[in-house]
Design an enzyme around this catalytic site. Structure first.
Site, PDB file in Angstrom:
ATOM      1  N   GLU A 162     -11.384  24.353  14.708  1.00 19.97           N
ATOM      2  CA  GLU A 162     -11.635  24.361  16.149  1.00 19.97           C
ATOM      3  C   GLU A 162     -12.959  25.041  16.421  1.00 19.97           C
ATOM      4  O   GLU A 162     -13.195  26.172  16.013  1.00 19.97           O
ATOM      5  CB  GLU A 162     -10.498  25.039  16.917  1.00 19.97           C
ATOM      6  CG  GLU A 162     -10.122  26.435  16.449  1.00 19.97           C
ATOM      7  CD  GLU A 162      -9.013  27.047  17.282  1.00 19.97           C
ATOM      8  OE1 GLU A 162      -7.902  26.497  17.223  1.00 19.97           O
ATOM      9  OE2 GLU A 162      -9.253  28.057  17.975  1.00 19.97           O
ATOM     10  N   ASP A 194      -3.802  30.844  14.603  1.00 14.58           N
ATOM     11  CA  ASP A 194      -4.751  31.936  14.379  1.00 14.58           C
ATOM     12  C   ASP A 194      -4.268  32.906  13.306  1.00 14.58           C
ATOM     13  O   ASP A 194      -5.056  33.667  12.754  1.00 14.58           O
ATOM     14  CB  ASP A 194      -4.973  32.711  15.676  1.00 14.58           C
ATOM     15  CG  ASP A 194      -5.561  31.852  16.783  1.00 14.58           C
ATOM     16  OD1 ASP A 194      -5.698  30.620  16.569  1.00 14.58           O
ATOM     17  OD2 ASP A 194      -5.870  32.381  17.856  1.00 14.58           O
TER      18      ASP A 194
END
Length: 882
Positions: A537, A467
């Site tokens: 994702e 992230d």
């Protein structure tokens, strides 16, 4: 009171342990012949229940009475579950009933082993491939490693035990005191995907090995291939390995290599204690220029060809050491397309990444058989990639299976260390790896993992941020490791769109969604998670398992109703994903409120199928602007309701077959954004004079539109065939049936869509990082009024060997549709589902008077002696068991 969970006192385990002690420890010998894998014959016990110290525990006369039988790799809790201390831990909220306090102290692992008496095996080493999180290690009464030198779940340690190990078949006693990770330490984890394990996965979670060699040992063999991408007629191989002189004298010997019929060697002189990388270049060794190489491809583009390398070092007339590894000849690279999005090439060919996000079991207890089934699932779904957010695997089985089956792998760190809740300490814009000590630890961990896995051709990219991007100092370290130890692959600084001060733009995206979105989202969204670029994702939210799995997950009293159900919530994710109430509201509005768990699961499978199919189809529709998509997630660490193509029990849900349908090599599909019918060609072949048939029906099967057309199809393209016009007189829910045939009339692809005149209305102004909510809903409630249909069924089983085939001929004798037909094999008439079974198709319709043959295959051993029984059910289909 906990539901269904069982606790047993230590004394009930004593007979099991005593029986266990009667057997000699089993040590698996690996293919190198000089390595023993210490797999079984272990015992474990909490340090709070052991008064003795390591010196005594690692002595041959120590009596481990009351200890639990164990194996390695393992975690403490996985062993306790295997020993029936806890059982049924995944039903309901039972996991919460396991006391975490018992895992805050250290635990002991103990085993005994013998070192074979073999000429040329003067040196013995002990290798630990994964300790979570640190350990004091004792051998034969001696402390050989302290916990402050063995910390880090992703470090790998090798300890010279030559001076301590007893040779000639004598018994050696190994005792390992494992300490759990504490908050703030970078270990493995499950972020917000599911609950954490009560023991935080403490244990020897990867293999422990005893290695023997002569004075010179070999480690980390590596093969780099350079392929002629124009002709594919030659490939240059660069072979290297580390060789170490374990003695206190200078040694000269020969390092020899063997690849099939190819042989090469060179003389090497090593100073006392010297460790050196020795390299064979194709410019120096013409044997390493391979003519007409067998090239490794993904399973959809070719054959995943593999080679074996054997290296050996000989000195003074005897073999000192040998190592073997497997590799593939292939090249991977990345590129930036015209829109600024990153994509990937395999052997010079641009590929559309189609995959899912992998996770290991919650107790890290995956078996080879489990890995094998799950990778076969990926292949069966026509996927070409799995993404590992984390260096998963208790050994290299997962990676080996991807090599063998032609499945690409994205490998790298998890976001576990990037958020305070999962790491257990404060983080900043670069995550939680901040201190010089942590940076040093993670740099070494990165290097250990790279060198451990780099020969796998399936790995196409290293991802060292998820992230967030790492802080510049750490990223420079990562880059130095890659330059030195694996310059053959692309890297990603993060799986999200960031610009690194060290390496520039990542040029990928992580913009959601993670919660339910309707099929048209993937086509119409141009700003967030829609079908453009590489979405690392994403997905259409929850994938509710079939009824059988739901009954395993939830005790009777907690199965219904679905909403405001804390037991259901416990089997969701964390944070924004801690309930399916939002999903249930959408299902109720689109499908009609279900009155039972059975009806709920049936309607959820409809949403699973259409949602997953649309996502993969949209990315194929929009290539080359779209370069890849990773469904979040691929599998399940434990029984759950969110993010899965099949569940923890390995039961596929309808999303599995939606993905399989969408990712066909040659595929006809409906574009929800433009109302066009498209034909997708994922192959390198051209097709001439294909015939497409498009029909539209009301739910009463009145035909409202029909069209036939012919088209040619170029390689690796998506071609628009026809736009479905506005049609008057449609029922609120209606059907689109589209089929594709080759020039000789052979079926190539068929697809079926249920649409609504009342489309889902996206509230794009309220989009956030995980969802674009709906402010209006499609209306599929007419499906609840479909009349019942009884199918005529014939079936046969073929073969009695390892793999068996089943062929099912279905006929719909009525003038109504048989909707969402589901085939299943049972282990006996009233048995549970046989898994795995690989069906050609499932959750499909049968039109009036339509006859269809569906085939599947399974392995005889999975029946466990039972007779296979075919079960047929569906939305409006009479249940039959045959």
């Amino acid at each position: 009171m906990c539901i269904g969970i069982q606790f047993k006192r230590d004394k009930f385990l004593l007979p099991l342990v005593l029986l266990f002690l009667l057997a000699l420890p089993v040590m698996a010998k690996n293919k190198d012949g000089n390595v023993l894998i210490l797999k079984t014959g272990w015992l474990i016990q909490s340090s709070e229940k052991v008064q003795a110290k390591g010196e005594a525990i690692s002595a041959g006369n120590f009596d481990p009475i009351g200890w639990y039988a164990a194996q390695v790799p393992s975690t403490i809790l996985s062993n306790l579950v295997n020993d029936k201390v806890y059982s049924n831990i995944f039903e309901g909220k039972n996991l919460q009933s396991i006391p975490e306090e018992q895992f805050k102290c250290s635990w002991w692992y103990r085993t005994e082993f013998s070192v074979p008496n073999k000429k040329g095996s003067e040196f013995t080493k002990l290798a630990f491939e994964g300790i979570n999180y640190r350990a004091n290690i004792w051998l034969n009464g001696k402390l050989i490693a302290k916990a402050d030198t063995t910390e880090g779940a992703f470090r790998q340690f090798e300890i010279d035990i030559t001076a301590i190990a007893l040779q000639g078949g004598k018994k050696n006693v190994l005792a390992v005191e494992v300490f759990p990770p504490v908050p703030g330490e970078p270990t493995m984890g499950f972020v917000d995907w599911n609950p954490k394990s009560p023991d935080r996965n403490m244990g020897l979670f990867r293999e422990v090995k005893v290695k023997t060699s002569g004075e010179v040992s070999i480690s980390y063999p590596f093969v780099k291939s350079s392929l002629d991408l124009q002709s594919f007629k030659t490939a240059g191989l660069t072979v290297s390995a580390e060789v170490k002189n374990n003695s206190q004298k200078t040694i000269t010997g020969k390092l020899s290599g063997e690849i099939g019929s190819i042989h090469f060697s060179k003389e090497v002189t090593l100073k006392a204690g010297e460790n050196r990388v020795v390299t064979f270049l194709p410019s120096e060794f013409k044997e390493l220029v391979i003519k007409n190489p067998r090239v490794w491809w993904t399973n959809d583009l070719g054959k995943p060809e593999l080679y074996n390398l054997k290296l050996s070092f000989s000195t003074n007339g005897y073999l000192s050491d040998s190592q073997e590894t497997r590799f593939g000849i292939r090249e991977v690279s990345d590129y930036i397309n015209e829109s600024g999005h990153r994509g990937y090439k395999l052997n010079g060919r641009e590929i559309l990444i189609r995959g899912g996000g992998w996770v290991d079991n919650l107790l890290l207890d995956n078996t080879y058989e489990s890995y094998k089934i799950q990778i076969e699932y990926a292949k069966h779904m026509n996927l070409n990639t799995i993404r590992l957010e984390g260096f998963w695997g208790n050994n290299q089985d997962l990676y080996n299976l991807c090599d063998e089956n032609g499945i690409l792998i994205m490998v790298g760190w998890s976001c576990q260390w990037e958020w305070p809740a999962s790491l257990g300490k404060e983080v900043d814009e670069f995550g939680g790896i901040k201190s010089p000590e942590d940076i040093k630890l993670i740099t070494k961990s990165w290097q250990d993992q790279i060198k451990w896995l780099r020969n796998h051709p399936s790995i196409f990219v290293w991802v060292y941020g998820s992230d967030k991007i790492p802080r510049p100092e750490l990223e420079k370290n990562y880059q130095s490791v890659l330059k030195a130890d694996d310059p053959t692959r692309p890297f990603l600084a993060a799986a999200k769109a960031w610009t690194s001060a060290v390496t520039g733009r990542t040029a990928v995206k992580m913009l959601g969604p993670y919660d339910y979105v309707p099929p048209q989202y993937w086509y119409v969204d141009k700003k967030f998670g829609g079908a453009y670029g590489f979405n690392t994702e994403t997905g259409p939210g929850p994938q509710i398992p079939p009824l059988e799995s739901m009954k395993k997950m939830f005790p009777q009293e907690s199965r219904w109703p679905a909403s405001k159900n804390e037991v259901w919530d416990f089997h969701c994710g964390g944070n924004a994903f801690n309930t399916v109430d939002r999903y249930n509201e959408i299902l109720n509005n689109r499908m009609g409120t279900p009155g039972s768990l059975e009806e709920y699961c049936t309607k959820a499978q409809f949403m699973n199928y259409e949602g997953m199919r649309a996502m993969f189809e949209a990315f194929a529709s929009n290539k080359p602007n779209a370069t890849g998509v990773i469904q979040w997630m691929y599998n399940a660490a434990w029984p759950k309701l969110w993010w899965q193509l099949y569940d923890y029990y390995l039961m596929p849900n309808a999303a599995y077959y939606g993905a399989r349908k969408a990712c066909e090599a040659v595929h006809i599909q409906y574009n929800y954004g433009t109302r066009e019918v498209e034909v997708v060609n994922q192959t390198v072949k051209s097709y001439k004079k294909l015939n497409a048939e498009i029909k539209v029906f009301n739910t009463d099967m009145t035909e409202k539109f029909s069209k036939k057309m012919q088209l040619d199809l170029a390689p690796d393209t998506t071609q628009k065939a026809v736009q479905i016009p506005e049609i008057s007189g449609l029922s609120k829910a209606y059907f689109v049936d589209i089929r594709l045939f080759d020039s000789k009339g052979k079926p190539l692809s068929q697809n079926f869509y249920t649409l609504s005149t009342m489309t889902d209305d996206l509230d794009t102004a309220k989009t956030n990082w995980y969802i674009t909510p709906l402010k209006g809903y499609a209306d599929f409630t007419l499906l609840n009024s479909l009349p019942g249909v009884e199918l005529s069924v014939k079936h046969r089983f073929e073969g009695k060997a390892k793999e068996r085939l089943v062929s099912v001929e279905l006929y719909n004798p009525s003038d109504k549709i048989a909707f969402q037909v589901n085939l299943n094999l049972l282990k006996g008439e009233k048995g549970e589902s046989l898994l795995p079974v690989f069906w050609d198709d499932n959750y499909f319709p049968l039109l009036p008077k339509e006859r269809r043959v569906v085939k599947g295959y399974f392995e005889e051993k999975d029946l466990k002696g039972a007779k296979p029984v075919l079960n047929i059910e569906g939305w409006n289909v009479k249940n039959q068991s045959l």
